[in-house]
Every structure is written in structure tokens, then in C-alpha cells.
Scaffold this active site. Structure first.
Site, PDB file in Angstrom:
ATOM      1  CD1 TRP A 111      47.846  45.134  40.409  1.00  0.00           C
ATOM      2  CD2 TRP A 111      45.873  44.945  41.421  1.00  0.00           C
ATOM      3  NE1 TRP A 111      46.879  45.458  39.492  1.00  0.00           N
ATOM      4  CE2 TRP A 111      45.659  45.353  40.076  1.00  0.00           C
ATOM      5  CE3 TRP A 111      44.770  44.767  42.259  1.00  0.00           C
ATOM      6  CZ2 TRP A 111      44.384  45.591  39.568  1.00  0.00           C
ATOM      7  CZ3 TRP A 111      43.499  45.002  41.746  1.00  0.00           C
ATOM      8  CH2 TRP A 111      43.318  45.404  40.422  1.00  0.00           C
ATOM      9  CG  ASP A 136      50.295  39.319  43.073  1.00  0.00           C
ATOM     10  OD1 ASP A 136      50.246  38.604  42.051  1.00  0.00           O
ATOM     11  OD2 ASP A 136      49.476  40.239  43.289  1.00  0.00           O
ATOM     12  CE  LYS A 171      47.338  40.978  34.453  1.00  0.00           C
ATOM     13  NZ  LYS A 171      46.296  41.143  35.473  1.00  0.00           N
TER      14      LYS A 171
END
Length: 356
Positions: free
Chosen positions: A102, A169, A193
Site C-alpha cells: 500500500w 495511512d 478494519k
């Protein structure tokens, strides 16, 4: 049979959130309407959005510190693009730490906007650790990092001290551990999440860093436009925001981040202790960088895989297959996963050892 959900995302949420969200689908706030059909401009939903935004600041201890909270769409992947659009100056530069898939995706998007300096990378070791001792250019418009790497099971434990704005992030570990969140100038996180279901993205941004790029930013990508419209520049994902609010309320009720951090550390210690003790398994990530959210491990002998897979499935365990980039197993232990589920997995690992 009770299922023990280790899915990396979308993932487990608190049971009471499922129950309240289910009721709201049938009848929201005794309105006779479903949460799925109410207007996002209605008084009831405006109250949901306002409370959710307020709770974020409260839980992160950012109240009155110049931050704005947004619930937008497009996932963290859109933030890979929106961050440089809003923060990288024309002819500017940004610094990125490359710690996984990511982070690499964010780097690729930033390169479209200007000079993108990779200050550190663990790519050559298949991202099994967090780079240390890197230098952030003092003239960078911002420094970007990914706090937790779901695929590889690593987590940043110490964030750098720098005068450059820090963007993070936090998609897979936000609200899971105590940090000085005021060190960050912009935080973003996909909801799926520790926040809620897939469909909304949380952004927390210090407003003073915006409006300095000298770029013409399309409205839909402009943080300032979304702040002005209070996350309603376009129709927000009503159900995802509502379910996120329920999760935030649950987190506050159980004692907030400090309380869930203790639970998360307990879960991680139980599993990592067994990974290190059991001669059949070995961990993938460097011990000092192990994630408390995502534990990655492999069998030392691949011939044991078929038996182990049968055993954990029979125990009601779901979602522990490792990502193809790493192989083996990945146990995602997000906030709502009970300690009981971790113990079930550990018991299966011990039982495998006894069978071999």
C-alpha cells in the site's frame, strides 16, 4: 458453531454493532424508515455525521487542536491521489517511506504530481521489517508513511521527528494503540478494519496545512471543499458512516484507545508467544517490527499444511490464509476480535504439534 473471524478486511466488527445496525436497517430512530433509505440531509443523519466526526477527535485527543474530520469515499487508494493533489506544491517534492504494497501504491500516485523521494525501503527483503535511520529532506512538502502493513505483518513503533508535515495511512491500526496523534498533520484510513464496513474513508487533517500548493484542485478531490460542505459535498455513504459511529460509540464505552490497546497487546502476546515456542512454525516479520494487528507466520514444513488447514477450519477459524506475497498464514487481530478467538487458534497450533 461460533466463527473466529481473522479476515484482513472487511473484517470482524463488534457484535453489538451488528445488532444495532440490523435494527436500523429495519427502522432507524423509530422513524419508520430504514437507514438505507433516509435522506443524507435529514436531521437524523446530520446528527449521525456530526457525532461521528466529534467522537473521532475525542478518541484521538485532538479536540480544539485545529483538525477537521471527514468521512469520504474511494478508500485509502483515492487518498493516495488526493494527498499529493492537496499537499504537494507545484514544482515541489514529497518524501515517502516504502514499507509494503500500500505504501508502494501511494508512491506511484505521488510520482504523477512531482518529485517523490523514497527515503527508505524494505522491498529487497520482501518488506519483512520497517526501515530505520532514514533522512527526510527538509524541503519536502510532506512525509508519508504507512503505520501498519497488513500483508507483511509489520508496524511502525517509532515515528520520525521532523519539521515536515507528517501524513500517515492508518487504515489497519487506527484506534488500536495510544499515540500522540497531534504529531500527524493528516491521517487517513479505510474504514473496513477498526472503524466500520467498507464504503467510507476517514480523514483527519490539520486545516492549516491546506491551500498552499498553488494547484487548481478539482472540487471532488479538494479537502477544503469537503470541509466546507461538512463531508456532504456529494451524497455520503450513509450506512457505512452510521455503522462507523456505532463502532466509535462501542470503543468509547469500553474505555477508549487505552483500554483496547491493552486487549490488543494481550492478544498479540498470546499468538506471538506460540509462534516462537512451537517448533512447527516461524514468524515472517522482524520481531521488533511485528504488528499487533496482523501476525504473519509460516509452517517450517509445508507437508504439514493440509493437516493444519483441516484442523483450523474444523475449529471454526476463518480468514487466516496468508497473502500471496508472503504465503503461509496471516491472523488479523483487529479491535473487535475477542481474546477467546486467539486462544482457539493457539490451541489448534498446539494440537498440531502433538499430532506430528
Amino acid at each position: 458453531m461460533k466463527k473466529h473471524n481473522y479476515s484482513a478486511g472487511p473484517c470482524i466488527l463488534p457484535q453489538e454493532v451488528f445488532e444495532k445496525a440490523s435494527q436500523a436497517i429495519l427502522n432507524f430512530n423509530n422513524s419508520g424508515l430504514s437507514i438505507l433509505e433516509i435522506s443524507h440531509r435529514s436531521k437524523d443523519f446530520v446528527a449521525v455525521m456530526e457525532e461521528a466526526r466529534s467522537l473521532v477527535l475525542e478518541l484521538l485527543n485532538l479536540e480544539g487542536k485545529g483538525y477537521q474530520v471527514l468521512f469520504l469515499q474511494g478508500g485509502a487508494s483515492l487518498e493516495f491521489l488526493r494527498v499529493p493533489y492537496n499537499l504537494m506544491k507545484a514544482e515541489g517534492k514529497a518524501a515517502y517511506l516504502d514499507t509494503g504494497t500500500w505504501a508502494n501504491g501511494a508512491i506511484k500516485e505521488a510520482k504523477s504530481f512531482g518529485e517523490t523521494v523514497i527515503v527508505g525501503s524494505s522491498k529487497e527483503e520482501n518488506y519483512n521489517h520497517i526501515p530505520k535511520e532514514y533522512q527526510i529532506p527538509s524541503d519536502a512538502n510532506y512525509f508519508h508513511c504507512t503505520s501498519n502493513n497488513t500483508i507483511f505483518g509489520t508496524q511502525i513503533k517509532n515515528f520520525p521527528k521532523t519539521n515536515v508535515p507528517i501524513v500517515c495511512d492508518m487504515s489497519s491500526d487506527i484506534f488500536s494503540r495510544s499515540l500522540d496523534f497531534s504529531k500527524f498533520d493528516l491521517i487517513y484510513a479505510g474504514a473496513q478494519k477498526n472503524i466500520g464496513p467498507a464504503g467510507t474513508t476517514l480523514i483527519i487533517v490539520k486545516e492549516e496545512i491546506l491551500g498552499k500548493t498553488n494547484r487548481n484542485i478539482p472540487n471532488i478531490l479538494n479537502y477544503q471543499q469537503h470541509i466546507t460542505k461538512e463531508s456532504m459535498y456529494n451524497t455520503p455513504p450513509v450506512f457505512a458512516v452510521y455503522t462507523s459511529l456505532l463502532t466509535l460509540q462501542w470503543l468509547k464505552k469500553i474505555g477508549g484507545i487505552s483500554a483496547i490497546e491493552k486487549i490488543n497487546e494481550t492478544k498479540a502476546n498470546i499468538l506471538y508467544s506460540e509462534i516462537d515456542r512451537n517448533p512447527l512454525f516461524t514468524g515472517v516479520a522482524s520481531k521488533e517490527d511485528r504488528s499487533i494487528m496482523n501476525a504473519t507466520f509460516v509452517l517450517k514444513n509445508p507437508e504439514h499444511q493440509e493437516l493444519f488447514d483441516t484442523m483450523w477450519k474444523e475449529a471454526g477459524i476463518s480468514g487466516i490464509n496468508g497473502h500471496r506475497s508472503v504465503g503461509g498464514y496471516r491472523a488479523s487481530m483487529y479491535n473487535a476480535l475477542p481474546i477467546e478467538s486467539v486462544q482457539v487458534l493457539v490451541n489448534v497450533m498446539k494440537e498440531l504439534e502433538n499430532k506430528i
